[in-house]
Design a protein around this motif. Structure first.
Motif, mmCIF file in Angstrom:
data_model
loop_
_atom_site.group_PDB
_atom_site.id
_atom_site.type_symbol
_atom_site.label_atom_id
_atom_site.label_comp_id
_atom_site.label_asym_id
_atom_site.label_seq_id
_atom_site.Cartn_x
_atom_site.Cartn_y
_atom_site.Cartn_z
ATOM 1 N N LEU A 147 -24.169 6.877 -12.792
ATOM 2 C CA LEU A 147 -25.518 6.172 -12.673
ATOM 3 C C LEU A 147 -25.183 4.549 -12.950
ATOM 4 O O LEU A 147 -25.664 3.731 -12.282
ATOM 5 C CB LEU A 147 -26.620 6.573 -13.395
ATOM 6 N N TRP A 148 -24.555 4.516 -14.158
ATOM 7 C CA TRP A 148 -24.047 3.088 -14.481
ATOM 8 C C TRP A 148 -22.995 2.531 -13.567
ATOM 9 O O TRP A 148 -23.140 1.281 -13.215
ATOM 10 C CB TRP A 148 -23.381 3.567 -15.944
ATOM 11 N N GLY A 149 -22.080 3.075 -12.905
ATOM 12 C CA GLY A 149 -21.193 2.657 -11.982
ATOM 13 C C GLY A 149 -21.985 1.985 -10.827
ATOM 14 O O GLY A 149 -21.863 0.922 -10.213
ATOM 15 N N LEU A 150 -23.250 2.847 -10.251
ATOM 16 C CA LEU A 150 -24.021 2.461 -9.156
ATOM 17 C C LEU A 150 -24.839 1.362 -9.522
ATOM 18 O O LEU A 150 -24.676 0.316 -8.698
ATOM 19 C CB LEU A 150 -24.988 3.451 -8.735
ATOM 20 N N LEU A 151 -25.323 1.324 -10.871
ATOM 21 C CA LEU A 151 -25.879 0.044 -11.319
ATOM 22 C C LEU A 151 -25.044 -1.404 -11.217
ATOM 23 O O LEU A 151 -25.418 -2.404 -10.976
ATOM 24 C CB LEU A 151 -26.659 0.278 -12.751
ATOM 25 N N CYS A 152 -23.838 -1.097 -11.670
ATOM 26 C CA CYS A 152 -22.899 -2.343 -12.008
ATOM 27 C C CYS A 152 -22.551 -2.734 -10.511
ATOM 28 O O CYS A 152 -22.408 -4.081 -10.274
ATOM 29 C CB CYS A 152 -21.753 -1.999 -12.757
ATOM 30 N N ILE A 156 -23.003 -6.555 -8.758
ATOM 31 C CA ILE A 156 -22.075 -7.228 -8.261
ATOM 32 C C ILE A 156 -22.490 -7.585 -6.605
ATOM 33 O O ILE A 156 -22.248 -8.591 -6.195
ATOM 34 C CB ILE A 156 -20.665 -6.357 -8.371
ATOM 35 N N LEU A 157 -23.201 -6.729 -6.058
ATOM 36 C CA LEU A 157 -23.474 -6.961 -4.622
ATOM 37 C C LEU A 157 -24.765 -8.070 -4.579
ATOM 38 O O LEU A 157 -24.590 -8.980 -3.602
ATOM 39 C CB LEU A 157 -24.124 -5.664 -4.058
ATOM 40 N N VAL A 158 -25.347 -8.016 -5.702
ATOM 41 C CA VAL A 158 -26.393 -9.114 -5.554
ATOM 42 C C VAL A 158 -25.725 -10.504 -5.723
ATOM 43 O O VAL A 158 -26.083 -11.418 -5.311
ATOM 44 C CB VAL A 158 -27.773 -8.901 -6.540
ATOM 45 N N GLY A 421 -20.661 2.906 0.555
ATOM 46 C CA GLY A 421 -21.324 1.868 1.131
ATOM 47 C C GLY A 421 -21.656 0.340 0.570
ATOM 48 O O GLY A 421 -21.202 -0.612 1.035
ATOM 49 N N ILE A 422 -21.659 0.623 -0.955
ATOM 50 C CA ILE A 422 -21.863 -0.754 -1.700
ATOM 51 C C ILE A 422 -20.525 -1.267 -1.750
ATOM 52 O O ILE A 422 -20.691 -2.447 -1.722
ATOM 53 C CB ILE A 422 -22.368 -0.112 -2.930
ATOM 54 N N VAL A 423 -19.483 -0.643 -2.012
ATOM 55 C CA VAL A 423 -18.333 -1.113 -2.157
ATOM 56 C C VAL A 423 -17.744 -2.011 -0.638
ATOM 57 O O VAL A 423 -17.229 -2.998 -0.900
ATOM 58 C CB VAL A 423 -16.968 -0.218 -2.611
ATOM 59 N N GLY A 424 -18.004 -1.271 0.426
ATOM 60 C CA GLY A 424 -17.916 -1.709 1.594
ATOM 61 C C GLY A 424 -18.779 -3.092 1.689
ATOM 62 O O GLY A 424 -18.208 -4.001 2.392
ATOM 63 N N ALA A 425 -19.863 -3.162 1.271
ATOM 64 C CA ALA A 425 -20.647 -4.249 1.438
ATOM 65 C C ALA A 425 -20.051 -5.570 0.585
ATOM 66 O O ALA A 425 -20.246 -6.626 1.022
ATOM 67 C CB ALA A 425 -22.078 -4.046 1.208
#
Length: 470
Positions: A147-152, A156-158, A421-425
């Protein structure tokens, strides 16, 4: 039990423990310093070579500083503090430990003054009873870290989205960017941000998410760590219909052959799945059918390109992969298909965990393998079709993103798919921003930047992780 040393903490770092030399420690420290200094040097070179404006300095300077700090905390704090080995120490076979306890320093001590630390060889430390600090492997701890990884990653995506809006071939001041985003008028800079940069950035996010998720699904269904959309013939199908449209109807703009690219992806996926089902429907037959269809369509595409130079001119700009020249209309046209594909991908992820055990065992556990394959192929077709139709065939995102996140999430697709998906973006946006500034006043297409940066990164990843198992 190791007896405490009589050496005072103040003299610990100045002493020469048996088995290590000042030359080794200096070389290891130089490597650790280079790891932290590398992003600062890259940021300085970018700012010094592109005629950067105020927004560029804020974005690249902030990104370089944040990356350097993150690398310092990870390398000096977590690696040294928990495992006893930073990158430099691992290279020269050294290890740092607490002199009093003989164990790891801990993150706080490693990031602090390190009073009472000593450096010696790995062999000497292990013979003296050194044990790296174990990572909490409980289910709650693993879930918390994910969960912390998704938040971080979301944060970064923002920041990458903000960079995509603020940075471009034309340097802008920060005040101009803020005004264009929040209180737009009819000025030239406001129109530039509103009509070009914001739609392009949002399209980059969409394409990156779809390619990252599609790559995870493809690798899961084929159980092949090197699988991507090109392996299943989807890019070849899109390319063939695009070239056919340019040859027959003289299409020139991305919006004109958008639907041809999407239709080519759809047709290729149906043909590949039909051939795969005829051969048993397993992951191996899926890969073989995809390779056969891909080679056949590539041959037809090459024949058309050689017969018609006009087709070559239009095809070579599309096949590189780019976000430039794509307006809001393309974003809105592909968005519904991408959303449906993402919904199917979410529904398909639980069965992917079962398919990873093998088709026979998955059937024994109650999984409908054929239905899972159909849903997965439909999701992959919609995702890859939307991304390829909008931006052309983009390499490395669907291949690299799942491998990067698999080192954190493991083989659980319930976490791997959203991570990918987030890393790809993030990959898409970073490559697009870099491509805008390295060749000012022109720009490099995002497909070129991803190939230049992605190839060595993936090679390093493969060498280090030995292709993390699916």
């Amino acid at each position: 039990m190791r007896a405490p040393s009589t050496v005072t903490p103040e003299s610990a770092e100045r002493s020469d423990p048996p088995g290590s030399s000042a030359r080794q420690r200096f070389a290891a420290g130089s490597i650790d310093l280079a790891v932290v200094a590398a992003p600062l040097v890259v940021g300085w070179l970018l700012l010094g070579s592109v005629g950067a404006g105020q927004a560029d300095r804020a974005v690249f300077g902030g990104a370089a500083l944040a990356t350097a700090v993150a690398l310092w905390v990870w390398n000096r704090g977590h690696r040294d503090g928990l495992r006893g080995q930073s990158i430099g120490k691992a290279r020269f076979g050294l290890l740092v430990r607490d002199r009093a306890t003989g164990g790891p320093l801990g993150v706080r001590a490693a990031l602090g003054t390190r009073r009472g630390a000593e450096t010696l060889t790995v062999a000497g430390a292990l013979a003296d009873g050194f044990t790296p600090r174990a990572v909490d492997g409980s289910r709650s701890a693993v879930r918390r870290r994910r969960l912390w990884g998704l938040l971080c990653l979301t944060a970064i995506l923002v920041l990458a989205v903000l960079a995509g809006i603020a940075v471009g071939a034309r340097p802008l001041e920060l005040g101009q960017v803020v005004h264009a985003v929040f209180t737009p008028a009819h000025t030239e800079t406001d129109q530039l941000v509103q009509t070009l940069r914001i739609p392009r950035t949002l399209l980059g996010v969409l394409v990156g998410v779809t390619l990252g998720v599609a790559g995870a699904l493809i690798q899961g269904h084929t159980r092949n760590p090197l699988a991507d959309s090109g392996l299943l013939g989807l890019n070849a199908g899109a390319a063939f219909l695009v070239v056919l449209g340019i040859h027959l109807w003289g299409l020139t703009a991305p919006g004109q052959y958008l639907w041809l690219a999407f239709a080519g992806t759809l047709i290729a996926s149906v043909v590949v799945f039909a051939f795969s089902s005829a051969g048993g429907g397993g992951p191996l037959t899926l890969v073989l059918a995809g390779a056969a269809v891909s080679f056949f369509l590539q041959a037809l595409t090459n024949a058309l390109v050689l017969l018609d130079p006009k087709s070559l001119d239009g095809y070579r700009f599309w096949v590189v992969g780019s976000l430039a020249g794509r307006g809001p209309d393309i974003l809105w046209q592909v968005l519904p298909f991408a959303l449906v594909g993402l919904a199917l991908a979410c529904a398909n992820t639980p069965s992917l965990n079962m398919l990873g055990l093998g088709d026979d065992l998955a059937r024994g556990l109650g999984t409908n393998v054929l239905a899972s394959r159909i849903v997965g192929i439909a999701a992959i077709t919609l995702l890859v079709g939307a991304a390829t139709a909008a931006a052309g065939p983009i390499a490395f995102v669907g291949l690299v993103a799942p491998h990067v996140v698999r080192t954190v999430t493991g083989p659980d697709y319930r976490w791997l798919v959203p991570y990918a998906g987030i890393v790809g973006a993030i990959m898409m946006l970073v490559a697009d921003v870099v491509g805008r500034v390295v060749a000012r006043p022109g720009e490099l297409q995002v497909g070129i930047v991803l190939a230049v940066l992605g190839a060595p990164f993936f090679i390093a990843l493969v060498r280090r992780r030995k292709l993390v198992g699916l």
